[in-house]
Design an enzyme around this catalytic site. Structure first.
Site, PDB file in Angstrom:
ATOM      1  N   GLU A 177      11.818  30.164  35.573  1.00 56.23           N
ATOM      2  CA  GLU A 177      12.704  29.040  35.233  1.00 56.23           C
ATOM      3  C   GLU A 177      11.904  27.829  34.760  1.00 56.23           C
ATOM      4  O   GLU A 177      12.289  27.132  33.830  1.00 56.23           O
ATOM      5  CB  GLU A 177      13.577  28.640  36.438  1.00 56.23           C
ATOM      6  CG  GLU A 177      14.524  29.716  36.918  1.00 56.23           C
ATOM      7  CD  GLU A 177      15.731  29.932  35.995  1.00 56.23           C
ATOM      8  OE1 GLU A 177      15.854  29.222  34.980  1.00 56.23           O
ATOM      9  OE2 GLU A 177      16.532  30.839  36.296  1.00 56.23           O
ATOM     10  N   ARG A 181      12.360  26.464  30.918  1.00 51.65           N
ATOM     11  CA  ARG A 181      13.017  25.152  30.805  1.00 51.65           C
ATOM     12  C   ARG A 181      11.987  24.048  30.556  1.00 51.65           C
ATOM     13  O   ARG A 181      12.047  23.341  29.556  1.00 51.65           O
ATOM     14  CB  ARG A 181      13.819  24.824  32.068  1.00 51.65           C
ATOM     15  CG  ARG A 181      14.921  25.840  32.362  1.00 51.65           C
ATOM     16  CD  ARG A 181      15.784  25.420  33.540  1.00 51.65           C
ATOM     17  NE  ARG A 181      16.568  26.541  34.049  1.00 51.65           N
ATOM     18  CZ  ARG A 181      17.818  26.466  34.484  1.00 51.65           C
ATOM     19  NH1 ARG A 181      18.448  25.317  34.509  1.00 51.65           N
ATOM     20  NH2 ARG A 181      18.452  27.524  34.944  1.00 51.65           N
ATOM     21  N   ASP A 306      18.046  40.817  30.778  1.00 52.89           N
ATOM     22  CA  ASP A 306      18.355  40.249  29.465  1.00 52.89           C
ATOM     23  C   ASP A 306      17.182  39.812  28.570  1.00 52.89           C
ATOM     24  O   ASP A 306      16.879  40.418  27.539  1.00 52.89           O
ATOM     25  CB  ASP A 306      19.348  39.083  29.628  1.00 52.89           C
ATOM     26  CG  ASP A 306      19.024  38.104  30.761  1.00 52.89           C
ATOM     27  OD1 ASP A 306      17.925  38.181  31.307  1.00 52.89           O
ATOM     28  OD2 ASP A 306      19.879  37.259  31.091  1.00 52.89           O
ATOM     29  N   GLU A 467      25.608  31.602  26.186  1.00 54.11           N
ATOM     30  CA  GLU A 467      25.340  32.828  25.415  1.00 54.11           C
ATOM     31  C   GLU A 467      26.334  33.084  24.280  1.00 54.11           C
ATOM     32  O   GLU A 467      25.940  33.532  23.195  1.00 54.11           O
ATOM     33  CB  GLU A 467      25.267  34.050  26.344  1.00 54.11           C
ATOM     34  CG  GLU A 467      24.063  34.055  27.290  1.00 54.11           C
ATOM     35  CD  GLU A 467      24.193  33.110  28.466  1.00 54.11           C
ATOM     36  OE1 GLU A 467      25.328  32.682  28.761  1.00 54.11           O
ATOM     37  OE2 GLU A 467      23.163  32.777  29.100  1.00 54.11           O
TER      38      GLU A 467
END
Ligand code: DMJ
Length: 565
Positions: A177, A181, A306, A467
């Site tokens: 993360e 980010r 993903d 998404e």
């Protein structure tokens, strides 16, 4: 004075009153008349006020009158389908999205500046990502792209003074993360502004997270204790966490001239390329850190899997199609996905979806996650780069499904996931999700036959995820079909109507409920500013603005310039 016993007591029991006893009612009456007039008036007013408050609260709960909105709070330009007016309409829509970004930023700036997230209903803040201001860092390049330069400067002034080598006591940082980010956000803000201080900060983030790779295989640990300067030991890490740091570390190596970052991240790809898989190109989501083996049989293009697949294609594009390893791995994965995980609704031939697979139990789950809605965008991009026209057709059908997930709810917002009916018998699939099934709200369905294509599960929330609008932006740019803009605009209007608060935008608990005030979850993840609003803005921008030929977007929508030759 003696009182006659009554036949039926005023009290709750059935006992008759005895001589000398007075009923409760008559005692209250006597007390009331003993009061002077003023006290009686004051008491009456008090009782009426309390009663009024109770009645109003019940009415709000039942009818939600405060939420009877007449529409979004921004000025919405009229819908213009006439091709000649497209540019004009786009500009107005861009302006509306930009206003949304400014609104969210101003709320964050006023109530939560420097903290990780604004709580957009209570106007409080949290520091759940270490307290380094993740919203602010994630949002920087969106501000820049929207030409909100004063706000960008506000953010930069804070970001360059953050010490990423120190965290709140006891806090351990999620490696993946933080990379997608904060490291990515700082890198792209640097590439846009060329403010050297941002690159220095990016380097600091890259360095404090590097200990994650100190394992026997080089497969990273999922969390790092930056105060201790070491990773938190763990036995396993998930596929997306280990396999979605490569673009960021590669860009950091390019910009600093230090190959150590790219080398560490590339090692993960090499190990997973070699490791045994149940099907060619399909990777179960858990990796044993000590051996590099893939454990469990859970295979998904949704959460935890993903972006591993996304990054195969994107590294290939980033490296100007020079490294064939990424192409080979991507193609292998997509071919297997199409063969084993893609199905079509029995009710709507245009509605395709990607389910989840359990290779150990040999089960297919007809569960289609919002997170999986990045797949059509990836397929469309891959079809262009690798000349795979069939992938574009599938991408169109999947995008249609993702849009229908929004279009078929009463709010126009899309849930976390939907569940499809079985292809074989038109009944419910026999999967471990059978007990989750609940019927989708059909309020806005174009016709009931098509709306029957899927069900909602337990989690009907929409947490401001990007998404679907990400795929709409890419599909529009690759096909030129204006329907994707209309769909994106419809989603934006739903966001304005249901999720906007006085200070920003909030996650929504149940997309099938119009009881807005009790649905707002008081949460706004940084990806709403980093991704959702950015992709919407780019959807209404000319295709050469942050062109897909010159930039590759990381999984958090941070646009990296392709590698310099
Ligand atoms: C984002 O943080 C990234 O896109 C990540 O890859 C998974 N999805 C969330 C937003 O939904």
């Amino acid at each position: 004075m003696s009182l006659e016993p009554t036949l039926r007591s005023e009290l709750s029991d059935e006992r008759p009153l005895l001589n000398g006893e007075r009923s409760l009612k008559s005692r209250i009456k006597a007390k009331w008349y003993r009061l002077d007039r003023v006290s009686r008036v004051v008491f009456s007013l008090f009782a009426l006020t309390i009663g009024g408050i109770i009645v109003a609260r019940v009415m709000i709960e039942i009818f939600d009158p405060l939420d009877l909105w007449n529409g979004p709070r921004v000025t919405i330009p009229p819908r213009v389908d006439d091709g000649n007016d497209t540019a004009h309409t786009d500009k107005e829509r861009r302006t509306a999205v930009r206003s949304a970004m400014r609104h969210a930023w101003e709320g964050y700036h006023q109530y939560a500046f420097g903290h990780d997230e604004l709580l957009p209903v209570s106007n409080k803040s949290n520091d759940k990502w270490g307290g380094w201001g993740v919203t602010l860092i994630d949002a920087l390049d969106t501000l820049y792209i929207m030409e909100l330069y004063d706000e960008f400067d506000q953010g930069v002034t804070h970001a360059v003074n953050v010490d990423f080598a120190k965290a709140k006591k006891g806090y351990t940082t999620p490696f993946f993360e933080m990379i997608i980010r904060s490291l990515a956000g700082l890198l792209t803000a640097y590439e846009m502004s060329l403010d050297r201080r941002l690159l220095d900060k990016a380097e600091q983030v890259g360095n404090v997270l590097l200990p994650a790779f100190n394992t026997s295989t080089g497969i990273p640990y999922p969390r790092v204790d930056v105060n201790a300067g070491q990773a938190v030991p763990a036995s396993r890490v998930c596929l997306a966490e280990a396999g979605t740091v490569q673009l960021e570390y590669w860009k950091l190596s390019e910009l600093t001239g230090n190959p150590v970052y790219h080398n560490a991240a590339q090692r993960v790809v090499d190990i997973l390329d070699e490791t045994a898989k149940p099907y060619p190109g399909l990777y179960p989501i858990w990796i044993d850190i000590e051996s590099g083996n893939l454990t469990s049989g859970q295979i998904t293009f949704g959460g935890q899997g993903d972006s591993w697949y996304e990054y195969m294609l994107k590294q290939y594009i980033f490296s100007h199609k020079k490294n064939d390893q990424y192409r080979r791995m991507y193609v292998e994965s997509i071919d297997s996905m199409k063969e084993k995980m893609v199905k079509r609704s029995v009710f709507d031939p245009q509605m395709y979806y990607v389910g989840d697979l359990d290779s150990t139990a040999k089960r297919f789950s007809p569960k289609f996650q919002h997170l999986t809605c990045f797949v059509p965008g990836m397929l469309a991009l891959g079809s262009k780069v690798l000349d795979r026209p069939d992938d574009l057709e599938l991408a169109k059908n999947l995008t249609y499904t993702c849009f229908q997930m929004y279009n078929q709810t009463v709010t126009g917002l899309g849930p976390e996931y939907v569940l499809f009916r079985d292809d074989q018998n038109k009944g419910l699939s026999k999967t471990n999700h059978d007990d989750d099934f609940a019927v989708v709200s059909l309020d806005k369905a174009p016709d009931s036959e098509k709306a029957d294509g899927f069900y909602l599960g337990y989690d009907k929330s929409y947490i401001l995820r990007p998404e679907t609008v990400e795929s709409l932006m890419i599909l529009y740019r690759i096909t030129g079909d204006k329907v994707y803009k209309e769909w994106g605009w419809q989603i934006f209007l739903a966001l304005e109507k249901w999720t906007k608060t006085n200070s920003a935008y909030s996650a929504y608990r149940d997309v099938t409920s119009t009881k807005r005030s009790s649905m707002l979850m008081d949460s706004m993840e940084s990806f709403f500013l980093a991704e959702t609003l950015k992709y919407l803005y780019l959807l209404f921008s000319p295709a050469d603005y942050y062109s897909l030929d010159e930039y590759v977007f990381n999984t958090e929508a941070h646009p990296f310039k392709l590698l310099r030759h």
